[in-house]
Write a protein that holds these residues in place. Sequence first.
Motif: not given
Length: 168
Positions: A69-76, A81-84
């Motif tokens: 979830l942290g990776v999903a939230l940090r992406r520019a 799709d990744f977050a879901e």
Amino acid sequence: MSASNVQKLCETTKGKLKYAIDKLEVFLNEYSLAQLAPEPTEEMLHFYKGFLSDLRHLLVFSEVSSEKLGVALRRANFDTDFAEKALYNVYHQCVNNFFYPKSESYSEDGRYAYTGQDAIRFRIKPVRPVRDIILDITKVFEDLRDDLTYYESDYLTERRMQKQRTHA
């Protein structure tokens, strides 16, 4: 679900997981099998070994999910799709592992869910710290289950339908 809703859900889910992770880490660092069962019977030893194993698995699943979830939230550029997929994994790995522990040292009894009483029932009466940790994080996992029910089945159904449309 809109990208902004998914992003908000990722943020709240990550916060709830952080709370559970912090509580689980403290418990697992503080208590050992010998402390939980100082005069163990075979049944008690089996119960606490399974319980501790389930908590360790839950901690690892929660940490991995929180990191994703942290990776999903940090992406520019927020990748919905990744977050879901990360939210789907929270439901299926964290929530399900909390409510359906492999050792079955405790279970949820739905008959108590609406009475204001604790819905968690232990297979044998545990020591106070074991009861406290589970009851402390139960609310977190109940909230996550409520927040992420879409990811129980609708998410996969939607993905299958998308694949069928692209392959047709």
